[in-house]
Each structure stands twice: as structure tokens, then as C-alpha cells.
Write a protein that holds these residues in place. Structure first.
Motif, mmCIF file in Angstrom:
data_model
loop_
_atom_site.group_PDB
_atom_site.id
_atom_site.type_symbol
_atom_site.label_atom_id
_atom_site.label_comp_id
_atom_site.label_asym_id
_atom_site.label_seq_id
_atom_site.Cartn_x
_atom_site.Cartn_y
_atom_site.Cartn_z
ATOM 1 N N PHE A 5 24.982 108.693 -5.087
ATOM 2 C CA PHE A 5 24.859 107.595 -6.040
ATOM 3 C C PHE A 5 23.410 107.139 -6.099
ATOM 4 N N PHE A 6 22.852 107.184 -7.307
ATOM 5 C CA PHE A 6 21.491 106.676 -7.540
ATOM 6 C C PHE A 6 21.660 105.418 -8.398
ATOM 7 N N VAL A 7 21.282 105.421 -9.659
ATOM 8 C CA VAL A 7 21.636 104.295 -10.532
ATOM 9 C C VAL A 7 23.069 104.461 -11.022
ATOM 10 N N THR A 8 23.579 105.658 -10.898
ATOM 11 C CA THR A 8 24.988 105.990 -11.080
ATOM 12 C C THR A 8 25.207 107.282 -10.315
ATOM 13 N N TYR A 9 26.393 107.861 -10.410
ATOM 14 C CA TYR A 9 26.688 109.047 -9.602
ATOM 15 C C TYR A 9 26.128 110.298 -10.259
ATOM 16 N N GLY A 10 25.638 111.196 -9.424
ATOM 17 C CA GLY A 10 25.127 112.442 -9.965
ATOM 18 C C GLY A 10 24.533 113.313 -8.882
ATOM 19 N N PHE A 11 23.575 114.142 -9.292
ATOM 20 C CA PHE A 11 22.910 115.082 -8.393
ATOM 21 C C PHE A 11 21.475 114.617 -8.184
ATOM 22 N N VAL A 12 21.086 114.482 -6.924
ATOM 23 C CA VAL A 12 19.738 114.022 -6.578
ATOM 24 C C VAL A 12 19.063 115.070 -5.712
ATOM 25 N N THR A 13 17.750 115.116 -5.754
ATOM 26 C CA THR A 13 17.035 115.994 -4.836
ATOM 27 C C THR A 13 17.203 115.457 -3.415
ATOM 28 N N SER A 14 17.095 116.337 -2.444
ATOM 29 C CA SER A 14 17.238 115.914 -1.048
ATOM 30 C C SER A 14 16.164 114.894 -0.670
ATOM 31 N N SER A 15 14.969 115.059 -1.225
ATOM 32 C CA SER A 15 13.893 114.118 -0.915
ATOM 33 C C SER A 15 14.179 112.735 -1.490
ATOM 34 N N LEU A 16 14.805 112.682 -2.660
ATOM 35 C CA LEU A 16 15.174 111.385 -3.234
ATOM 36 C C LEU A 16 16.289 110.752 -2.409
ATOM 37 N N GLN A 17 17.273 111.543 -1.996
ATOM 38 C CA GLN A 17 18.344 110.986 -1.185
ATOM 39 C C GLN A 17 17.807 110.392 0.113
ATOM 40 N N ALA A 18 16.801 111.047 0.695
ATOM 41 C CA ALA A 18 16.244 110.563 1.959
ATOM 42 C C ALA A 18 15.646 109.168 1.815
ATOM 43 N N LEU A 19 15.172 108.829 0.624
ATOM 44 C CA LEU A 19 14.619 107.492 0.397
ATOM 45 C C LEU A 19 15.702 106.417 0.400
ATOM 46 N N MET A 20 16.947 106.808 0.122
ATOM 47 C CA MET A 20 18.025 105.835 -0.044
ATOM 48 C C MET A 20 18.820 105.582 1.230
ATOM 49 N N HIS A 21 18.706 106.470 2.212
ATOM 50 C CA HIS A 21 19.546 106.404 3.412
ATOM 51 C C HIS A 21 18.697 106.153 4.646
ATOM 52 N N PRO A 22 19.350 105.658 5.711
ATOM 53 C CA PRO A 22 20.762 105.321 5.813
ATOM 54 C C PRO A 22 21.092 104.009 5.110
ATOM 55 N N ARG A 23 22.238 104.013 4.453
ATOM 56 C CA ARG A 23 22.700 102.802 3.778
ATOM 57 C C ARG A 23 23.354 101.858 4.779
ATOM 58 N N SER A 24 23.428 100.610 4.364
ATOM 59 C CA SER A 24 24.086 99.608 5.194
ATOM 60 C C SER A 24 25.592 99.844 5.190
ATOM 61 N N ASP A 25 26.296 99.123 6.033
ATOM 62 C CA ASP A 25 27.759 99.177 6.094
ATOM 63 C C ASP A 25 28.304 98.530 4.826
ATOM 64 N N SER A 26 28.302 99.294 3.745
ATOM 65 C CA SER A 26 28.628 98.747 2.434
ATOM 66 C C SER A 26 29.754 99.534 1.784
ATOM 67 N N ARG A 27 30.572 98.853 1.017
ATOM 68 C CA ARG A 27 31.636 99.517 0.285
ATOM 69 C C ARG A 27 31.054 100.321 -0.872
ATOM 70 N N VAL A 28 31.869 101.213 -1.429
ATOM 71 C CA VAL A 28 31.416 102.031 -2.547
ATOM 72 C C VAL A 28 31.194 101.150 -3.770
ATOM 73 N N PRO A 29 30.322 101.566 -4.696
ATOM 74 C CA PRO A 29 29.974 100.737 -5.854
ATOM 75 C C PRO A 29 31.165 100.279 -6.693
ATOM 76 N N ALA A 30 32.212 101.114 -6.799
ATOM 77 C CA ALA A 30 33.358 100.726 -7.616
ATOM 78 C C ALA A 30 34.136 99.567 -7.019
ATOM 79 N N GLU A 31 33.875 99.251 -5.754
ATOM 80 C CA GLU A 31 34.554 98.118 -5.137
ATOM 81 C C GLU A 31 33.636 96.893 -5.174
#
Length: 368
Positions: A74-100
Motif C-alpha cells: 500500500f502506497f497512496v493506494t494498493y499496487g506494486f512498488v519498487t523494493s527501495s520505495l517499500q523500504a522507505l515505508m517500513h516498518p509500519r506501526s501496529d496499525s490496522r489495514v487502511p480499509a478499517e
């Protein structure tokens, strides 16, 4: 130099439709490709990539996924991200999924189930949701749309969003999961700000140029990418406005990357049928500012209330979106229905020739 909306329209076309390249290079140039499961006549991610990848066929992304150094996330919505972009976003906090309720912590019972499930995945190596469900029989839960969802799928989605699992591949469209662990979170405030700024820059590079309200909208949506830094996004928006190039046109502030020139782009004599989530048309507010009419995605609108059609694809001719098309495949033949803002298509021969060329490209794209 005076910048006009015509300049911005030509820039959008030139910026988005670079010379088609390899699949890996195209995705890494974009950083993120939005995904959607509807196939009409192909999934959104495939319809987006066909304009940017040489000799692309529907399904190539799924078939080549393991070789592309990308992740589903999940970036601004769900899709495919480069591994380097994903690394900028994680680790995420103990958070529920966006739909919740992104930002809300997991209930203790869910944490316990996730720990047990994670051990199961580690033991098996890679798991299909059906395999997990058969082992645990989690039952059903109420989903975002108010209906019933398989509880196993729901928990797998939550663990994937949290970063405990990754999508290894898909089988017939179904995600196959493996266990995953991200690096530790940065503790230095300056590094956190740098990561957030980098995420904002990716958003702007994908969707530029952006009117001010749309820039604010996309930066706010980064709360789904980095729920741990929600409180930092307002200041990130302020910093972005300082470093981005900017112009005020007809009372609207527009922003784009500082290293991009929005002027001096030639018009391309090409017809392109775009996915509803293509970066060119994803921002509906910008769409109306640039092309002067209202486009709506109506797949979830009751049929009697639809104005454009189930999966109306915006029709881009040169640098103008002049209508839309609904495509379908029946008995192996591509069927197309068109609608035009001006009630009828352009009369020049070039448009007719290029429209036929685009339909031919789609036939090849859909072939296997």
C-alpha cells in the motif's frame, strides 16, 4: 515565462509516455503502479503498463513479478512498488489495514492469532490462503463494504500491510505469502523527515503536475503508506511546496518536480485508451481542470445510474481527453463502444487512423 494549461497538458503526455522500455525499467522509473482486480478487458496494472513497456502483454507483470525487484504493498493506494520505495515505508506501526482504521492498534486477540499464523507460515515457507484456512478455520468477518469476508484472508491482509508477510507470487490471481521482516525503524528525526520527503517526491513525480488541493490530497494519503508518521505529513506538505516548481494559472497553484521543464513539449499525434487509474487521469479534480468535463469510474455504480459505462476508459487524443471507450472481448473478438464529449469524434483522418492503430495495439496486448 508565462505557463499555460496547454503547456501542462503537453507536459503530462510527454512526462507519462516516455519511450517504451523493459518492464523492470518502466516500473522502477515510475516507482508505483496502482492495481485493481477488475478485468475489463484487462486489469488496471496491465492497462497502465502497456503504454510504457515495449511489447507488453496482459499478465506479464504477474508472470515476471519475482524477477522485477518489486513488492505488492500500500502506497497512496494498493499496487506494486519498487523494493527501495517499500523500504522507505517500513516498518509500519501496529496499525490496522487502511480499509478499517489506519492508525488504530490491533486488538490483543488479533495479535495472538497473527503470531500463531506467522509461525505456521515460517514452517511452511510459502502458503496459499486456502491452506491457512484449512488449518485454522478462522471463519468470517465483516469487510469494508459491509459484507462477509474470509477471516483468514482478512488476517493475511493485515499481516501483509503490517510487513510481517510479503507476496512471493500469485497463482491464478491469488496471493502466495511468505514470512518477512523489515529493518528496524529510524530513530533520528532528520532521517524520518528525509524518508517522508522522499515519499512525497515519488508521489509528485508520478502524478505531476498537481494543483494545490490535489497535492494536499495525495500527501494526506501517505498516511496509509506510513501510519507511524501521520502527524508529520502536514509539515512534509509545507516543505514540498517550498522545494517544488510552482506556477499560478487561472487562480490555481500548480506544482511539479523542480528538475522538470513543463514547457517546450511537442504534441504527440497518438490515440491512447487509458485505464481509469492511469496516472494521467487518476486525479479526478485535475482531470476537470485540464479537460473541462467530469470523468467518473462507474464499475460500482448501479447500471441504471451509469453515464459512461461499467469500465469507461478515457480516450486521449494528442493532449486532450475527448471521450471514453468501453472495451470487451466476446468470442475472441475485441468489441469497442465510444462516447465523445462533443457528441461525435474528430473528423480529421489522422484521428481515425490513430484510433484504429490503438485498437490494433490492444488486440496484440490481449493476445497470448
Amino acid at each position: 515565462m508565462l505557463i499555460t494549461l496547454s503547456d501542462l497538458r503537453r507536459f503530462i503526455v510527454a512526462h507519462n509516455f516516455f519511450t517504451p522500455t523493459t518492464l523492470k525499467r518502466a516500473i522502477h522509473r515510475m516507482g508505483f503502479v496502482q492495481a485493481d482486480p477488475i478485468r475489463a478487458p484487462a486489469r488496471a496494472q496491465d492497462l497502465i503498463l502497456r503504454h510504457r513497456v515495449k511489447n507488453y502483454h496482459a499478465g506479464d507483470l504477474e508472470r515476471s513479478y519475482a524477477t522485477l525487484d518489486i513488492e505488492e504493498d500500500f502506497f497512496v493506494t494498493y499496487g506494486f512498488v519498487t523494493s527501495s520505495l517499500q523500504a522507505l515505508m517500513h516498518p509500519r506501526s501496529d496499525s490496522r489495514v487502511p480499509a478499517e482504521d489506519v492508525g488504530s492498534p490491533w486488538p490483543s486477540a488479533q495479535i495472538k492469532r497473527a503470531q500463531i499464523l506467522l509461525e505456521f507460515v515460517r514452517e511452511r515457507g510459502a502458503v496459499h490462503p486456502r491452506e491457512v484456512d484449512e488449518h485454522f478455520s478462522h471463519g468470517t468477518v465483516k469487510n469494508y463494504w459491509g459484507g462477509s469476508s474470509n477471516a483468514t484472508t482478512h488476517l493475511l491482509d493485515a499481516m501483509h500491510y503490517r510487513g510481517l508477510l510479503r507476496v512471493q507470487r500469485r497463482v491464478n490471481g491469488i496471493r502466495i505469502y511468505t514470512a518477512h521482516q523489515h529493518e528496524t525503524a529510524p530513530t533520528d528525526a532528520a532521517e524520518c523527515r528525509a524518508r517522508i520527503d522522499a515519499l512525497v517526491d515519488v508521489v509528485v513525480r508520478i502524478y505531476a503536475p498537481l494543483p494545490g488541493p490535489s497535492l494536499s490530497f495525495f500527501v494526506r494519503r501517505l498516511r496509509f503508506a506510513v501510519p507511524q508518521w501521520q502527524s508529520e505529513l502536514k509539515s512534509a506538505l509545507d516543505r514540498a511546496k517550498q522545494r517544488l516548481s510552482h506556477a499560478r494559472i487561472d487562480g490555481v497553484d500548480w506544482y511539479w518536480p523542480a528538475d522538470e521543464d513543463v514547457t517546450h513539449h511537442a504534441t504527440q499525434d497518438t490515440v491512447r485508451l487509458l485505464a481509469p487509474f492511469d496516472p494521467v487521469v487518476r486525479d479526478r479534480a485535475r482531470f476537470e481542470l485540464l479537460w473541462g468535463w467530469v470523468y467518473r469510474f462507474e464499475a460500482y455504480t448501479p447500471a441504471p445510474k451509469r453515464k459512461l459505462g461499467y469500465y469507461a476508459m478515457p480516450l486521449l487524443w494528442r493532449d486532450r481527453v475527448i471521450g471514453w471507450s468501453n472495451l470487451s472481448v466476446k468470442n475472441g473478438e475485441l468489441n469497442s463502444e465510444f462516447g465523445y464529449v462533443e457528441s461525435r469524434p474528430p473528423r480529421d483522418r489522422a484521428f481515425k487512423r490513430e484510433l484504429e492503430a490503438e485498437l490494433d495495439r490492444i488486440r496484440v496486448f490481449l493476445s497470448t
